[in-house]
Write an enzyme that holds these catalytic residues in place. Structure first.
Site, PDB file in Angstrom:
ATOM      1  N   HIS A  88       0.873  -1.179   0.000  1.00 50.10           N
ATOM      2  CA  HIS A  88       0.000   0.000   0.000  1.00 50.10           C
ATOM      3  C   HIS A  88       0.915   1.236   0.000  1.00 50.10           C
ATOM      4  CE1 HIS A  88      -3.523   2.301   0.351  1.00 50.10           C
ATOM      5  NE2 HIS A  88      -3.939   2.001   1.566  1.00 50.10           N
ATOM      6  N   GLN A 122      -0.218   4.847   0.969  1.00 48.31           N
ATOM      7  CA  GLN A 122      -0.416   4.976   2.411  1.00 48.31           C
ATOM      8  C   GLN A 122       0.911   5.298   3.099  1.00 48.31           C
ATOM      9  OE1 GLN A 122      -3.473   4.577   4.226  1.00 48.31           O
ATOM     10  NE2 GLN A 122      -2.176   5.524   5.760  1.00 48.31           N
ATOM     11  N   ASP A 180      -2.648  -1.635  12.417  1.00 46.05           N
ATOM     12  CA  ASP A 180      -3.617  -1.795  11.327  1.00 46.05           C
ATOM     13  C   ASP A 180      -4.553  -2.929  11.737  1.00 46.05           C
ATOM     14  OD1 ASP A 180      -4.945  -1.798   8.876  1.00 46.05           O
ATOM     15  OD2 ASP A 180      -3.357  -2.854   7.785  1.00 46.05           O
ATOM     16  N   CYS A 230      -3.577   3.342   9.522  1.00 50.34           N
ATOM     17  CA  CYS A 230      -3.972   3.714   8.161  1.00 50.34           C
ATOM     18  C   CYS A 230      -5.482   3.921   8.042  1.00 50.34           C
ATOM     19  CB  CYS A 230      -3.506   2.642   7.183  1.00 50.34           C
ATOM     20  SG  CYS A 230      -4.157   1.009   7.567  1.00 50.34           S
ATOM     21  N   ARG A 261      -3.111  11.682   2.641  1.00 48.63           N
ATOM     22  CA  ARG A 261      -3.322  10.846   1.444  1.00 48.63           C
ATOM     23  C   ARG A 261      -3.636  11.756   0.265  1.00 48.63           C
ATOM     24  NH1 ARG A 261      -5.024   5.564   1.934  1.00 48.63           N
ATOM     25  NH2 ARG A 261      -4.762   5.605  -0.325  1.00 48.63           N
TER      26      ARG A 261
HETATM   27  N1   CP Z   1      -6.259   3.646   4.478  1.00 46.44           N
HETATM   28  C1   CP Z   1      -7.000   3.364   3.389  1.00 46.44           C
HETATM   29  O1   CP Z   1      -6.485   2.968   2.348  1.00 46.44           O
HETATM   30  O2   CP Z   1      -8.333   3.559   3.550  1.00 46.44           O
HETATM   31  P1   CP Z   1      -9.481   3.049   2.556  1.00 46.44           P
HETATM   32  O3   CP Z   1      -9.427   1.560   2.582  1.00 46.44           O
HETATM   33  O4   CP Z   1     -10.754   3.602   3.121  1.00 46.44           O
HETATM   34  O5   CP Z   1      -9.190   3.584   1.202  1.00 46.44           O
HETATM   35  N1  NVA Z   2      -4.391  -4.038   5.686  1.00 51.20           N
HETATM   36  C1  NVA Z   2      -5.647  -3.393   5.380  1.00 51.20           C
HETATM   37  C2  NVA Z   2      -5.433  -1.985   4.976  1.00 51.20           C
HETATM   38  C3  NVA Z   2      -6.678  -1.192   4.691  1.00 51.20           C
HETATM   39  C4  NVA Z   2      -6.404   0.194   4.239  1.00 51.20           C
HETATM   40  C5  NVA Z   2      -6.354  -4.171   4.275  1.00 51.20           C
HETATM   41  O1  NVA Z   2      -5.691  -4.576   3.313  1.00 51.20           O
HETATM   42  O2  NVA Z   2      -7.554  -4.375   4.382  1.00 51.20           O
END
Ligand code: CP
Ligand code: NVA
Length: 305
Positions: free
Chosen positions: A129, A132, A224, A264, A292
């Site tokens: 990600h 992020q 997370d 996040c 973001r």
């Molecule tokens: N942190 C993040 O990516 O949030 P969303 O899943 O809401 O986009």
């Molecule tokens: N680790 C989480 C992050 C969400 C922004 C997922 O992948 O669901």
């Protein structure tokens, strides 16, 4: 930014990361200066998973740069089922100037970038990600006024977010300690690559299993969800395994007294983090969310201008 796409933090150098932070901060200070930076350009937003922040920040971000977004839901394109990744890429490149994609397997974004002649931005895969992590380190820089030599303790699942934090910490000279249960370590290749990258900056990237030991003297405590998107059926079992890894006031007391708390989001309150921590003055979770927008505007600008 020399890279054509932004699929992983490892696509860009330390200098390029700082260049992105500088542009993001400039955009944050003077939004009007960039009001036509991507005038008339369209970014396709492909989502195969839900989102609040990623969708809102890319959607609002491209509009603030003078462009447009196009939301493509899972039901609409059914990537790889209704149509191959190759054919989706070849169609989109005729009509839009960039693709943001949130999906499951990381290989899908790699394939999309291989086939599309336009820039592809990773909006989250099961593996990473990167947007992020860029927003997170911009937030740390703003709050701590420096990055090198800091310690970030990530407490929880060795997941996509953990991988991107390791990659970014390695590049930026931030020590990253992943504090996780034995069976939930980060991907071995991601760890090995981060340790390798960290040699250039002297950052220490490590995995420990004892929460109090891992969080000791941290400048940033990050967590997370214990069950990521796609792992919903494991949520109940994971709640038991991860219980000792909850970020609560007691665990925060092992970190530095001025440590930041980061997440996040979305947060599962009173699971991976207690209300008293996420709502405390140390918490910067909504600054991260706002960043973001700024950091992704900078990334879109660099790739699509
Ligand atoms: N942190 C993040 O990516 O949030 P969303 O899943 O809401 O986009
Ligand atoms: N680790 C989480 C992050 C969400 C922004 C997922 O992948 O669901």
């Amino acid at each position: 930014m020399k890279a054509h796409d932004f699929l992983t933090i490892r696509d860009i150098s330390k200098e390029e990361m700082h260049e992105t932070f500088t542009i993001a901060r400039d955009m944050k200070t003077d939004r009007s200066k960039y009001a036509e930076a991507l005038k008339g350009k369209t970014l396709a937003l492909i989502f195969e998973k839900p989102s609040l922040r990623t969708r809102t920040s890319f959607d609002v971000g491209i509009q603030q740069l003078g462009g447009f977004s196009l939301y493509l839901s899972p039901a609409e394109i059914s990537l790889g089922k209704r149509e191959s990744i190759h054919d989706v890429a070849k169609n989109l490149e005729r009509m839009v100037q960039g693709i943001m994609i949130r999906t499951f397997a990381h290989q899908i974004v790699i394939d999309m970038a291989k086939y599309a002649s336009i820039p592809v931005i990773n909006g989250l895969t099961d593996y990473s990600h990167p947007c992020q992590a860029m927003a997170d380190f911009l937030t740390i820089l703003e709050k701590k006024k420096k990055l090198e030599g800091l310690k970030l303790a990530y407490v929880g699942d060795g997941n996509n977010v953990a991988h991107s934090l390791m990659f970014a910490g390695a590049r930026l000279g931030v020590n990253v300690t992943i504090v996780c249960p034995q069976d939930f370590k980060p991907n071995a290749t991601a760890l090995q690559q981060s340790v390798e990258d960290a040699k250039a900056t002297g950052a220490m990237i490590e995995v420990v299993h004892d929460p109090a030991v891992g969080v000791k003297n941290a400048d940033v405590v990050y967590t997370d969800t214990w069950a990521s998107m796609g792992q919903e059926s494991e949520a109940e079992a994971r709640r038991k395994i991860f219980a000792p890894y909850q970020v609560n006031k007691r665990l925060m007391s092992y970190a530095k007294s001025d440590a930041l708390f980061m997440h996040c989001l979305p947060a599962h309150r009173n699971e991976e983090v207690t209300d008293e921590v996420i709502d405390s003055p140390q918490s910067v979770v909504f600054d991260e969310a706002e960043n973001r927008l700024h950091v992704q505007k900078a990334i879109m600008f660099q790739l699509m201008k």
